[in-house]
Motif scaffolding. Structure first.
Motif, PDB file in Angstrom:
ATOM      1  N   CYS B  95       0.826  -1.208   0.000  1.00 39.87           N
ATOM      2  CA  CYS B  95       0.000   0.000   0.000  1.00 39.87           C
ATOM      3  C   CYS B  95       0.861   1.258   0.000  1.00 39.87           C
ATOM      4  O   CYS B  95       0.534   2.243  -0.666  1.00 39.87           O
ATOM      5  CB  CYS B  95      -0.921   0.018   1.206  1.00 39.87           C
ATOM      6  SG  CYS B  95      -2.275  -1.104   1.040  1.00 39.87           S
ATOM      7  N   PHE B  97       3.642   1.532  -1.414  1.00 38.24           N
ATOM      8  CA  PHE B  97       4.095   1.637  -2.794  1.00 38.24           C
ATOM      9  C   PHE B  97       2.970   2.172  -3.689  1.00 38.24           C
ATOM     10  O   PHE B  97       3.171   3.064  -4.513  1.00 38.24           O
ATOM     11  CB  PHE B  97       4.561   0.254  -3.235  1.00 38.24           C
ATOM     12  CG  PHE B  97       4.950   0.140  -4.665  1.00 38.24           C
ATOM     13  CD1 PHE B  97       5.813   1.051  -5.231  1.00 38.24           C
ATOM     14  CD2 PHE B  97       4.475  -0.895  -5.441  1.00 38.24           C
ATOM     15  CE1 PHE B  97       6.177   0.950  -6.542  1.00 38.24           C
ATOM     16  CE2 PHE B  97       4.830  -1.006  -6.759  1.00 38.24           C
ATOM     17  CZ  PHE B  97       5.681  -0.080  -7.314  1.00 38.24           C
ATOM     18  N   LEU B  98       1.745   1.656  -3.469  1.00 36.59           N
ATOM     19  CA  LEU B  98       0.607   2.008  -4.315  1.00 36.59           C
ATOM     20  C   LEU B  98       0.220   3.467  -4.173  1.00 36.59           C
ATOM     21  O   LEU B  98      -0.344   4.058  -5.093  1.00 36.59           O
ATOM     22  CB  LEU B  98      -0.583   1.123  -3.931  1.00 36.59           C
ATOM     23  CG  LEU B  98      -1.446   0.619  -5.069  1.00 36.59           C
ATOM     24  CD1 LEU B  98      -0.599  -0.131  -6.055  1.00 36.59           C
ATOM     25  CD2 LEU B  98      -2.529  -0.272  -4.525  1.00 36.59           C
ATOM     26  N   GLY B 101       0.869   5.863  -6.873  1.00 32.00           N
ATOM     27  CA  GLY B 101      -0.061   5.972  -7.995  1.00 32.00           C
ATOM     28  C   GLY B 101      -0.958   7.185  -7.841  1.00 32.00           C
ATOM     29  O   GLY B 101      -1.219   7.909  -8.800  1.00 32.00           O
ATOM     30  N   LEU B 104       1.040  10.128  -8.632  1.00 28.18           N
ATOM     31  CA  LEU B 104       1.253  10.256 -10.074  1.00 28.18           C
ATOM     32  C   LEU B 104       0.080  10.981 -10.728  1.00 28.18           C
ATOM     33  O   LEU B 104       0.256  11.833 -11.587  1.00 28.18           O
ATOM     34  CB  LEU B 104       1.436   8.868 -10.690  1.00 28.18           C
ATOM     35  CG  LEU B 104       1.753   8.833 -12.172  1.00 28.18           C
ATOM     36  CD1 LEU B 104       3.122   9.399 -12.427  1.00 28.18           C
ATOM     37  CD2 LEU B 104       1.676   7.425 -12.715  1.00 28.18           C
ATOM     38  N   LEU B 105      -1.139  10.648 -10.273  1.00 30.10           N
ATOM     39  CA  LEU B 105      -2.321  11.304 -10.841  1.00 30.10           C
ATOM     40  C   LEU B 105      -2.381  12.773 -10.440  1.00 30.10           C
ATOM     41  O   LEU B 105      -2.833  13.611 -11.212  1.00 30.10           O
ATOM     42  CB  LEU B 105      -3.591  10.601 -10.367  1.00 30.10           C
ATOM     43  CG  LEU B 105      -3.881   9.281 -11.041  1.00 30.10           C
ATOM     44  CD1 LEU B 105      -5.067   8.622 -10.394  1.00 30.10           C
ATOM     45  CD2 LEU B 105      -4.158   9.522 -12.508  1.00 30.10           C
ATOM     46  N   VAL B 267      -2.816   4.227   1.468  1.00 31.20           N
ATOM     47  CA  VAL B 267      -2.813   4.499   0.028  1.00 31.20           C
ATOM     48  C   VAL B 267      -3.139   5.959  -0.256  1.00 31.20           C
ATOM     49  O   VAL B 267      -2.499   6.615  -1.075  1.00 31.20           O
ATOM     50  CB  VAL B 267      -3.818   3.573  -0.694  1.00 31.20           C
ATOM     51  CG1 VAL B 267      -4.039   4.035  -2.109  1.00 31.20           C
ATOM     52  CG2 VAL B 267      -3.315   2.157  -0.703  1.00 31.20           C
ATOM     53  N   ARG B 294       7.151   9.003 -11.783  1.00 29.65           N
ATOM     54  CA  ARG B 294       7.293   7.695 -12.429  1.00 29.65           C
ATOM     55  C   ARG B 294       8.625   7.039 -12.058  1.00 29.65           C
ATOM     56  O   ARG B 294       8.681   5.846 -11.751  1.00 29.65           O
ATOM     57  CB  ARG B 294       7.186   7.866 -13.940  1.00 29.65           C
ATOM     58  CG  ARG B 294       7.344   6.561 -14.667  1.00 29.65           C
ATOM     59  CD  ARG B 294       7.403   6.769 -16.150  1.00 29.65           C
ATOM     60  NE  ARG B 294       8.239   5.754 -16.757  1.00 29.65           N
ATOM     61  CZ  ARG B 294       8.621   5.803 -18.014  1.00 29.65           C
ATOM     62  NH1 ARG B 294       8.262   6.802 -18.784  1.00 29.65           N
ATOM     63  NH2 ARG B 294       9.359   4.850 -18.509  1.00 29.65           N
ATOM     64  N   ILE B 297       8.506   5.736  -8.563  1.00 29.33           N
ATOM     65  CA  ILE B 297       7.804   4.459  -8.433  1.00 29.33           C
ATOM     66  C   ILE B 297       8.788   3.299  -8.561  1.00 29.33           C
ATOM     67  O   ILE B 297       8.756   2.348  -7.779  1.00 29.33           O
ATOM     68  CB  ILE B 297       6.676   4.358  -9.484  1.00 29.33           C
ATOM     69  CG1 ILE B 297       5.528   5.279  -9.097  1.00 29.33           C
ATOM     70  CG2 ILE B 297       6.176   2.936  -9.625  1.00 29.33           C
ATOM     71  CD1 ILE B 297       4.375   5.263 -10.053  1.00 29.33           C
TER      72      ILE B 297
END
Lengths: 90, 534
Positions: B95, B97-98, B101, B104-105, B267, B294, B297
């Motif tokens: 989580c 790590f996630l 995301g 990123l958005l 998250v 990116r 990540i």
């Protein structure tokens, strides 16, 4: 000058397609994964080979999915910017 | 510090080894701090102090962002969670790590609207002092608890490293580390922070890789025997690799909801912490900000893998009961594992080198993350409260930078005082609190103000204050604060709220309040707009 920019003014701000699909893919996978981890503990503890369980495999897959979709999103978001800039140059 | 106390205290390492470790540690840390202070901005420019001139290229920015992202609580706490809770710890690592995301958005819209603080982003939507005050209040309520957790964790790990024990030693360590970091932030600003973050990420990654290589060598490069030994060492071999150990103590519906709530907090919360979003402002443009995330990540993903392996090895070699006995939060896991891998109490040069590498990495991690958070909190105070609310934007650059330096010192001293005060308490409550505040105030406010054109000033204020009140109120009413034996105040009974994690309630509440406030405030805005046009 005014004519040049007129089409852009009438554009509605389009939803960010690559971003949307990135969010949907990762969000859906994550929620399914989370629900599975909560409701199907025995299934997640099933051995696939050796000591590796389905749960560990699912965690790895979720991680690789993020890496892959992030790279894809980054590439496609760049491609979307370039045509718009060309439109501006005309 | 008196060397006799240092050497007389009981510890994991013997006298010669500890001296070797101490010398290696000092030769490592002191030059880094000098570099950090020397790389500060030459002139007093606001842009330089807050964002390092916005010239950080993606690859370097990714090293910095990974450093900001991998806080001491993440590195130490996640290793401990994997060691003690097995599968649930792995899920926590995933989580963490996630959450990138989500970042990123948010990266492109955040960088497009970036000022220096979150207050600048909200002020685009709702000009005026109210939004800035709200943003500063929320930033401080997320930052200060997080700072206290990092500092008190630093106290525990440093004293464990030196082989000292006792409350006095921990408080001294907290004060000394805190003073070092505050000096680095006050003189170095964002440029100094960036330098220290890059060095930290490199050292942390190489330490993690070295430890992983040694531990895999010890288990003959076989994942199966590692997992098997970890299950045996955890004391709960049957349930170690299946979900449910993290909240095994609570009754059934609560434990499931707590599990979901914790994962959602991680998250959605980590990406929205103020110092993480402030870091995106150092990228030169929106595309570079996205590319930075990116690359981050990739770095964080590799690091999370090594975290999982180190957690397994700690369970196998040290054993979960010993880890829990040393620290209930599992924060000493990594250092215990390193000591074990280095070969016990008297070790050879290679082992001592490993211990030096890991302890420097842990120390640098704390230093760098505390510097970043202090900078974000100071920016909220100096930029939002002082410059835009108190002086209504009428100030010079030199004055604002001076205010920012003063605010860094103030925030630092406040957090050091709090960290000394709460020493010995269970501070897990505070880290849960700051993540809950980030996930339930900042995330809804950011999502609405970046992606919804109908968001108004009233909605923004309702989201920020409503989310903050909801998160803090529910957290205080929960079992983490009072009632249960492991709580902060076991004797009090305020625990009418059954869940340990509050986000499942407070985040929907904040989203709802934002929507309601916007719809109700719209009428007034339309009147004002017509009035202005007339």
């Amino acid at each position: 000058m005014a004519q040049q920019h007129a089409p852009l003014l009438h554009h509605r701000p389009r939803p960010d397609r690559p971003g949307l699909s990135f969010a949907v893919v990762n969000g859906l996978t994550f929620s399914v994964h989370l629900l599975l981890a909560c409701s199907a503990a025995d299934f997640m503890a099933t051995r696939v080979w050796g000591k590796t369980t389905i749960g560990v495999l699912a965690l790895l897959i979720q991680g690789f999915l993020l890496v892959w979709t992030a790279a894809r999103y980054d590439r496609r978001a760049d491609q979307r910017v370039v045509p718009q800039e060309q439109e501006l140059d005309y | 510090m008196n060397p006799e106390i240092l050497l007389a205290a009981p510890g994991a390492l013997d006298r010669d080894t500890r001296a070797l470790v101490l010398v290696g540690f000092l030769t490592f840390i002191v030059p880094i701090l000098f570099i950090c202070v020397l790389s500060g901005p030459e002139r007093d420019r606001v842009n330089d102090f807050y964002t390092a001139g916005r010239t950080v290229a993606p690859l370097r920015g990714a090293l910095v962002l990974a450093g900001v992202y991998l806080s001491a609580a993440t590195v130490l706490g996640t290793t401990g969670s994997v060691a003690v809770f097995g599968y649930d710890g792995l899920f926590i690592a995933m989580c963490t790590f996630l959450s990138l995301g989500v970042l990123l958005l948010l990266a492109r819209p955040l960088r497009e609207r970036a000022g220096y603080t979150l207050g600048d982003i909200f002020a685009l939507r709702a000009p005026g002092p109210a939004a800035r005050i709200a943003a500063a209040v929320v930033t401080l309520s997320a930052c200060v608890p997080y700072l206290v957790v990092q500092l008190s964790g630093a106290g525990v790990t440093t004293t464990a490293l030196l082989g000292l024990s006792g409350a006095g030693a921990e408080q001294t360590a907290v004060i000394m580390i805190g003073a070092l970091v505050v000096c680095a932030t006050v003189f170095g600003g964002m440029r100094g922070t960036i330098v220290i973050q890059v060095i930290k990420t490199v050292v942390l990654l190489s330490a993690a890789l070295a430890v992983t290589a040694v531990l895999l060598h010890q288990f003959h490069w076989s994942g199966d025997s590692l997992i098997d030994a970890a299950g045996q060492g955890s004391g709960r071999p049957a349930g170690y690799m299946s979900p449910g150990l993290r909240f095994a103590g609570s009754p059934d519906p609560e434990s499931t909801l707590d599990f979901i709530g914790l994962m959602i907090t991680i998250v959605l919360g980590v990406a929205c912490l103020p110092h993480v979003s402030m870091q995106l402002g150092t990228a030169p443009d929106a595309a570079a900000a996205r590319r930075t995330v990116r690359h981050t990540i990739g770095i964080v993903g590799a690091f999370c893998l090594t975290l999982a392996l180190m957690g397994f090895a700690a369970a196998a070699l040290v054993g979960a009961p010993a880890i829990m006995a040393a620290d209930p939060g599992g924060n000493t896991t990594l250092l215990m594992l390193t000591g074990e891998l280095a070969g016990g109490s008297s070790t050879n040069t290679g082992g001592a080198f490993l211990v030096v590498l890991v302890s420097s990495a842990v120390f640098l991690t704390t230093l760098a993350v505390v510097a970043s958070i202090t900078l974000a909190a100071a920016a909220a105070v100096a930029h939002d409260l002082y410059t835009h609310v108190l002086r209504r934007g009428r100030t010079t650059e030199g004055r604002e930078v001076a205010a920012a330096r003063l605010a860094s010192a103030g925030v630092g001293v406040l957090s050091i005082g709090l960290a000394v005060w709460v020493q010995g308490w269970n501070v897990l409550f505070l880290s849960a609190l700051s993540l809950a505040v980030a996930a339930s105030c900042l995330l809804p406010a950011l999502v609405y103000s970046l992606f919804w054109s109908g968001y108004t000033r009233t909605g923004l204020l309702w989201t920020l204050y409503g989310g903050l009140g909801c998160a803090i109120g529910l957290q205080i009413s929960g079992p983490v604060f009072s009632g249960s034996p492991s709580a902060l105040f076991p004797d009090w009974h305020l625990d009418w709220f059954p869940l340990q994690t509050v986000v499942l309630v407070s985040m929907p509440a904040a989203f709802l309040l934002g929507a309601l406030g916007s719809v109700m405030g719209k009428q007034r805005v339309r009147e004002v707009a017509e009035h202005a046009r007339a």
